[in-house]
Write an enzyme that holds these catalytic residues in place. Sequence first.
Site, mmCIF file in Angstrom:
data_model
loop_
_atom_site.group_PDB
_atom_site.id
_atom_site.type_symbol
_atom_site.label_atom_id
_atom_site.label_comp_id
_atom_site.label_asym_id
_atom_site.label_seq_id
_atom_site.Cartn_x
_atom_site.Cartn_y
_atom_site.Cartn_z
ATOM 1 N N LYS A 246 0.821 -1.215 0.000
ATOM 2 C CA LYS A 246 0.000 0.000 0.000
ATOM 3 C C LYS A 246 0.850 1.258 0.000
ATOM 4 O O LYS A 246 0.611 2.186 -0.780
ATOM 5 C CB LYS A 246 -0.922 0.004 1.225
ATOM 6 N N ASN A 247 1.855 1.302 0.874
ATOM 7 C CA ASN A 247 2.611 2.549 1.000
ATOM 8 C C ASN A 247 3.502 2.828 -0.207
ATOM 9 O O ASN A 247 3.788 3.990 -0.514
ATOM 10 C CB ASN A 247 3.428 2.550 2.303
ATOM 11 N N ARG B 226 -3.624 10.678 4.305
ATOM 12 C CA ARG B 226 -2.478 11.535 4.474
ATOM 13 C C ARG B 226 -1.600 11.570 3.214
ATOM 14 O O ARG B 226 -1.103 12.615 2.819
ATOM 15 C CB ARG B 226 -1.694 10.942 5.647
ATOM 16 N N CYS C 259 -4.242 8.613 9.784
ATOM 17 C CA CYS C 259 -4.420 7.979 11.092
ATOM 18 C C CYS C 259 -3.905 8.890 12.196
ATOM 19 O O CYS C 259 -2.823 9.464 12.081
ATOM 20 C CB CYS C 259 -3.658 6.656 11.147
ATOM 21 N N ARG D 86 2.503 14.156 13.762
ATOM 22 C CA ARG D 86 2.823 13.977 12.339
ATOM 23 C C ARG D 86 3.070 15.287 11.582
ATOM 24 O O ARG D 86 2.329 15.646 10.654
ATOM 25 C CB ARG D 86 1.732 13.132 11.655
ATOM 26 N N PRO D 87 4.127 16.026 11.962
ATOM 27 C CA PRO D 87 4.437 17.276 11.259
ATOM 28 C C PRO D 87 4.907 17.018 9.822
ATOM 29 O O PRO D 87 5.263 15.890 9.485
ATOM 30 C CB PRO D 87 5.585 17.863 12.091
ATOM 31 N N ILE D 88 4.901 18.067 8.983
ATOM 32 C CA ILE D 88 5.375 17.905 7.601
ATOM 33 C C ILE D 88 6.499 18.898 7.290
ATOM 34 O O ILE D 88 6.760 19.211 6.134
ATOM 35 C CB ILE D 88 4.237 18.058 6.575
ATOM 36 N N ASP D 89 7.134 19.392 8.372
ATOM 37 C CA ASP D 89 8.176 20.416 8.193
ATOM 38 C C ASP D 89 9.302 19.966 7.249
ATOM 39 O O ASP D 89 9.841 20.767 6.482
ATOM 40 C CB ASP D 89 8.758 20.827 9.561
ATOM 41 N N ASP E 135 4.692 0.179 12.070
ATOM 42 C CA ASP E 135 3.406 -0.333 11.578
ATOM 43 C C ASP E 135 3.148 -1.776 12.012
ATOM 44 O O ASP E 135 2.074 -2.314 11.750
ATOM 45 C CB ASP E 135 3.326 -0.238 10.049
ATOM 46 N N ILE F 191 8.714 6.028 17.020
ATOM 47 C CA ILE F 191 8.433 6.836 15.818
ATOM 48 C C ILE F 191 7.244 7.775 16.034
ATOM 49 O O ILE F 191 7.324 8.968 15.730
ATOM 50 C CB ILE F 191 8.159 5.935 14.584
ATOM 51 N N ARG G 172 -8.670 0.476 4.992
ATOM 52 C CA ARG G 172 -7.773 1.415 4.298
ATOM 53 C C ARG G 172 -6.528 0.684 3.796
ATOM 54 O O ARG G 172 -5.897 1.116 2.838
ATOM 55 C CB ARG G 172 -7.341 2.536 5.266
HETATM 56 C C1 UD1 Z 1 4.877 6.469 6.592
HETATM 57 C C2 UD1 Z 1 3.889 5.366 6.387
HETATM 58 C C3 UD1 Z 1 3.362 4.894 7.723
HETATM 59 C C4 UD1 Z 1 4.515 4.493 8.635
HETATM 60 C C5 UD1 Z 1 5.580 5.588 8.703
HETATM 61 C C6 UD1 Z 1 6.840 5.145 9.432
HETATM 62 C C7 UD1 Z 1 2.934 5.910 4.244
HETATM 63 C C8 UD1 Z 1 1.757 6.411 3.498
HETATM 64 N N1 UD1 Z 1 2.800 5.891 5.584
HETATM 65 O O1 UD1 Z 1 4.197 7.534 7.231
HETATM 66 O O2 UD1 Z 1 2.512 3.773 7.485
HETATM 67 O O3 UD1 Z 1 4.013 4.282 9.944
HETATM 68 O O4 UD1 Z 1 5.967 5.983 7.378
HETATM 69 O O5 UD1 Z 1 7.380 4.030 8.812
HETATM 70 O O6 UD1 Z 1 3.935 5.513 3.672
HETATM 71 N N2 UD1 Z 1 8.370 13.709 10.820
HETATM 72 C C9 UD1 Z 1 8.746 15.003 11.093
HETATM 73 N N3 UD1 Z 1 8.666 15.929 10.086
HETATM 74 C C10 UD1 Z 1 8.233 15.604 8.836
HETATM 75 C C11 UD1 Z 1 7.858 14.288 8.569
HETATM 76 C C12 UD1 Z 1 7.941 13.347 9.597
HETATM 77 O O7 UD1 Z 1 9.130 15.325 12.215
HETATM 78 O O8 UD1 Z 1 8.196 16.502 7.980
HETATM 79 C C13 UD1 Z 1 8.469 12.675 11.889
HETATM 80 C C14 UD1 Z 1 7.131 12.034 12.237
HETATM 81 O O9 UD1 Z 1 6.427 12.783 13.199
HETATM 82 C C15 UD1 Z 1 7.551 10.681 12.753
HETATM 83 C C16 UD1 Z 1 8.799 10.372 11.915
HETATM 84 O O10 UD1 Z 1 9.241 11.606 11.376
HETATM 85 O O11 UD1 Z 1 7.937 10.785 14.111
HETATM 86 C C17 UD1 Z 1 8.565 9.396 10.799
HETATM 87 O O12 UD1 Z 1 7.477 9.843 9.993
HETATM 88 P P1 UD1 Z 1 7.354 9.457 8.465
HETATM 89 O O13 UD1 Z 1 8.328 8.377 8.139
HETATM 90 O O14 UD1 Z 1 7.357 10.682 7.644
HETATM 91 O O15 UD1 Z 1 5.894 8.835 8.402
HETATM 92 P P2 UD1 Z 1 4.830 8.990 7.253
HETATM 93 O O16 UD1 Z 1 5.507 9.201 5.930
HETATM 94 O O17 UD1 Z 1 3.784 9.923 7.688
#
Ligand code: UD1
Length: 430
Positions: A22-23, A93, A117, A122-125, A305, A327, A397
């Site tokens: 899926k991912n 997401r 979820c 879950r920031p996107i910075d 996961d 994580i 999902r």
């Molecule tokens: C993806 C997977 C999710 C999995 C996760 C970790 C998809 C669609 N989802 O989620 O199933 O649980 O990887 O393997 O592929 N973070 C920041 N800033 C950012 C982005 C992330 O601080 O800009 C932090 C997050 O809060 C978290 C860590 O980095 O603590 C890992 O997150 P990330 O690997 O980005 O997870 P997702 O891509 O959301």
Amino acid sequence: MEQYVIKGGNPLVGEVEIGGAKNAALGILAASVMTSDPVIIENLPDVKDTEVLIQAMQSVGTIVERIDRHTVKVIAANITSFTIDDGFIKKIRASYYMLGALLGRFNEADVALPGGCNIGSRPIDQHLKGFRALGAKVEVSRGMISAKADNLVGNHIYMDVVTVGATINVMLAATLATGKTIIENAAKEPHVVDVANFLNSMGANIKGAGTDVIRIRGVEKLHGTTYSIIPDQIEAGTFMFAAAITKGDITIRNIIPKHLESISAKLIEIGCEIEESDDCLRVVAARRLSSTHVKTLPYPGFPTDMQPQIATTLALCEGTSIVTESIFENRFKYVGELQRMGANIKVEGNTAIIQGVDSFCGASISAPDLRAGAALVLAALAAEGITVIEDIEYIERGYEDFPEKMSSLGALMEKAQTDRDIQKFKLKVG
Ligand code: UD1
């Protein structure tokens, strides 16, 4: 509201075929809009998340034809808009991959801030930092992220945290940027590699995916391709734990054993036997399993996961186990539901201290998120009596034909629409 109704107690025995990841599918679907040529994607899992992303792609003018249940043809020759609205992003997401894909191809994208979820803040910075480093002007206002550039230019980007999402998103945008991009401290998950392989099959020049330094030489354009998505590591892992928790014997087919090493290692540690061949694994749990400690980590560590599935299994193992979630900060919401089934688990911050019990009993519970929902299904399969699980839309999902696949292994599990369906199931299973 649909529910799963499950009568536990049967050891699961037999063979199960694993679908596409899926991912990986989410990154690959988004990447497929980066060319005007037709793209054929095979081994696409038929789950809600991919369905929603396909709808988001269609909303900006992409034509997506279903060739069969697991194959689509994507034609993004006439993109009519660069805006992905709230409706899609609230549901999944990963619609945010459309940001990197559209920005890369058209130098412009507007995408609503992500939902998904609720397992942490879950920031996107890091995504935004990456786009800015490539020269995009990125603004966040009124719930929308707007990214725009005259021309994306390659850069040297150091990720402050290891993030799958930001690694893929920045890789998408950098693929069509001018010059060379280096992503340091990149995520190494199999699905990052799969998205890179897919882009390379479209003419991109990406090296190093699967290591922590990814080097991307921007190309002028991408072309069409036919590509088959890798097997789903987490779906496979979930069935491995289904064998463990029900004291069963399951052969899991169409997988890449290498991607499952951290999961296999833990199962062996707690007392399962594992036989491995080229593309399948057999997991046998012949006796009561024992406790262990586990900490979630980025790949190749133990996946976050899979945390709810291992914790649920450990709750029925001999002795005291400690599970540390490193994580996401809000990933123990299923523990309350497991306690209702008789588990003895105490959560302190990001750690669960699990005192193994002999058995669970069936209960009425609800799935708090996707993977926790799958773990509750495992608990129900091992429990004495009947369990009804609500909010199964979370589970759907990410798991295709979950009740059917479990039933083929001997589980007593059905999807119920009404109380009458539940009564009928109870009469049937006795
Ligand atoms: C993806 C997977 C999710 C999995 C996760 C970790 C998809 C669609 N989802 O989620 O199933 O649980 O990887 O393997 O592929 N973070 C920041 N800033 C950012 C982005 C992330 O601080 O800009 C932090 C997050 O809060 C978290 C860590 O980095 O603590 C890992 O997150 P990330 O690997 O980005 O997870 P997702 O891509 O959301």
